[in-house]
Design a protein around this motif. Structure first.
Motif, short mmCIF file in Angstrom:
data_model
loop_
_atom_site.label_atom_id
_atom_site.label_comp_id
_atom_site.label_asym_id
_atom_site.label_seq_id
_atom_site.Cartn_x
_atom_site.Cartn_y
_atom_site.Cartn_z
N LEU A 75 0.82 -1.21 0.00
CA LEU A 75 0.00 0.00 0.00
C LEU A 75 0.85 1.26 0.00
CD1 LEU A 75 -2.68 -1.04 2.67
CD2 LEU A 75 -2.89 -1.12 0.18
N SER A 76 2.09 1.13 -0.40
CA SER A 76 3.02 2.26 -0.30
C SER A 76 2.58 3.48 -1.08
CB SER A 76 4.41 1.82 -0.78
OG SER A 76 4.87 0.72 -0.04
N ALA A 77 1.90 3.29 -2.21
CA ALA A 77 1.45 4.42 -3.01
C ALA A 77 0.07 4.92 -2.59
CB ALA A 77 1.43 4.04 -4.49
N ASN A 78 -0.53 4.25 -1.62
CA ASN A 78 -1.90 4.58 -1.21
C ASN A 78 -1.97 5.82 -0.34
OD1 ASN A 78 -4.21 3.73 1.14
ND2 ASN A 78 -4.85 3.63 -1.01
N ARG A 79 -0.94 6.05 0.48
CA ARG A 79 -0.94 7.16 1.43
C ARG A 79 0.40 7.89 1.39
NH1 ARG A 79 -4.97 6.35 5.55
NH2 ARG A 79 -5.86 4.24 5.50
N THR A 80 0.37 9.11 1.91
CA THR A 80 1.63 9.78 2.23
C THR A 80 1.63 10.04 3.73
OG1 THR A 80 3.18 11.53 1.59
CG2 THR A 80 0.87 12.18 1.90
N THR A 81 2.71 10.64 4.22
CA THR A 81 2.86 10.88 5.66
C THR A 81 3.19 12.34 5.88
OG1 THR A 81 3.76 8.65 5.92
CG2 THR A 81 4.03 10.18 7.76
N PRO A 136 -10.62 11.17 6.04
CA PRO A 136 -10.21 10.02 6.86
C PRO A 136 -8.70 9.87 6.87
CG PRO A 136 -11.14 9.28 4.77
CD PRO A 136 -11.35 10.76 4.83
N VAL A 137 -8.13 9.73 8.06
CA VAL A 137 -6.68 9.59 8.22
C VAL A 137 -6.38 8.60 9.33
CG1 VAL A 137 -6.23 11.97 7.49
CG2 VAL A 137 -6.47 11.46 9.93
N LEU A 138 -5.14 8.16 9.37
CA LEU A 138 -4.59 7.52 10.55
C LEU A 138 -3.75 8.56 11.26
CD1 LEU A 138 -3.42 4.07 9.14
CD2 LEU A 138 -5.40 4.50 10.60
N LEU A 139 -3.92 8.68 12.57
CA LEU A 139 -3.18 9.66 13.36
C LEU A 139 -2.33 8.91 14.38
CD1 LEU A 139 -2.63 12.63 14.06
CD2 LEU A 139 -4.57 12.51 15.65
N TRP A 140 -1.03 9.07 14.29
CA TRP A 140 -0.08 8.37 15.14
C TRP A 140 0.70 9.40 15.95
CZ3 TRP A 140 4.68 5.38 12.74
CH2 TRP A 140 5.42 4.78 13.77
N LYS A 141 0.56 9.33 17.26
CA LYS A 141 1.32 10.22 18.13
C LYS A 141 2.68 9.57 18.39
CE LYS A 141 1.11 12.93 22.38
NZ LYS A 141 0.34 13.27 23.60
N THR A 142 3.71 10.13 17.79
CA THR A 142 5.04 9.52 17.88
C THR A 142 5.87 10.06 19.03
OG1 THR A 142 5.84 11.14 16.27
CG2 THR A 142 5.14 9.00 15.42
N GLY A 143 5.48 11.18 19.61
CA GLY A 143 6.18 11.77 20.73
C GLY A 143 5.25 12.71 21.48
N GLU A 144 5.72 13.32 22.55
CA GLU A 144 4.85 14.18 23.34
C GLU A 144 4.34 15.37 22.53
OE1 GLU A 144 3.56 13.42 26.17
OE2 GLU A 144 4.70 11.55 26.15
N GLU A 145 5.11 15.85 21.57
CA GLU A 145 4.70 16.99 20.75
C GLU A 145 4.85 16.70 19.26
OE1 GLU A 145 6.91 20.41 22.06
OE2 GLU A 145 5.64 20.69 23.83
N SER A 146 4.73 15.45 18.88
CA SER A 146 4.88 15.11 17.46
C SER A 146 3.85 14.07 17.03
CB SER A 146 6.30 14.59 17.18
OG SER A 146 6.57 13.42 17.92
N TYR A 147 3.33 14.27 15.84
CA TYR A 147 2.28 13.41 15.28
C TYR A 147 2.60 13.10 13.83
CZ TYR A 147 -0.29 15.44 19.24
OH TYR A 147 -0.68 15.88 20.49
N ARG A 148 2.22 11.91 13.40
CA ARG A 148 2.27 11.58 11.98
C ARG A 148 0.84 11.35 11.50
NH1 ARG A 148 7.85 8.10 10.83
NH2 ARG A 148 9.22 9.75 11.61
#
Length: 214
Positions: A129-135, A174-186
């Motif tokens: 699914l690499s071409a399906n989304r960006t970050t 619609p997105v996926l939201l990933w909290k990678t750090g205390e003040e950072s999100y992908r």
């Protein structure tokens, strides 16, 4: 030990890299000019390798897949990982594996092929699914405030902790939201929504780029 790429393989990798255009590439300059380091910064992390997995994590196939990904999440919001490879929970038997671009088979990596081989003949599915989304990566002391302008999730750090990833919507996208750090999100939008969402986040950041904001 990893094998050295042949000249032909190296040439193919160079061709692939030169031909690609990320969904947010045209916004890079706007992201840079609209960001305030330490307060709120928006960048694109393009071309990550993403693999959709459907498998019963308790099955033999699930165990073999987990051995390559550093585990498979057991609950909603959980993220597992081994080094640079991470798995995000999408459902009880559905996961998104995220890895650096170099892991993709077209760039002399082997992640998709390795996961397919690990699943073997067991019930399940491995899909590139690499071409399906960006970050998009949003970080800084005001990053949460930007997201809270439209996200219905409770993003307070007592609830949405670092290392958590959930499906949600930003600006009705619609997105996926990933909290990678205390003040950072992908943020993972589908490629077709990347332009709209990138511009929306940039606009939501604008008030924090003002010199009047403490």
């Amino acid at each position: 030990m990893a094998e050295t790429a042949t000249p032909a393989e190296t040439a193919n990798v160079d061709h692939v890299r030169a031909a690609r255009r990320s969904p947010g590439q045209h916004l890079a300059e706007a992201f840079a000019s609209g960001s305030v380091p330490g307060t709120v910064t928006l960048t694109e992390i393009p071309y990550q390798t993403m693999v959709g997995i459907r498998v019963d994590r308790e099955s033999d196939g699930g165990a073999r897949v987990a051995s390559l990904t550093g585990g498979l999440p057991a609950a909603c919001g959980e993220v597992t990982g081994a080094g640079s490879i991470n798995s995000l929970w999408l459902g009880p038997a559905e996961f998104l594996v995220v890895a650096p671009e170099e892991a993709h088979d077209s760039l002399c990596g082997s992640l998709v092929a390795d996961l397919t081989a690990a699943l073997g003949s067991d019930p399940g599915q491995v899909v590139d699914l690499s071409a399906n989304r960006t970050t998009y990566e949003l970080s800084g002391s005001r990053a949460r405030a930007v997201l809270e302008k439209t996200c219905s999730l409770d993003l307070h750090p007592r609830v949405f902790k670092a290392g958590t990833a959930l499906a949600t919507e930003l600006a009705h996208i619609p997105v996926l939201l990933w909290k990678t750090g205390e003040e950072s999100y992908r943020v993972f939008p589908r490629a077709s929504f990347a332009d709209f969402l990138g511009r929306w986040i940039l606009d939501a950041m604008r008030e924090y780029a003002s010199p009047e904001v403490p």
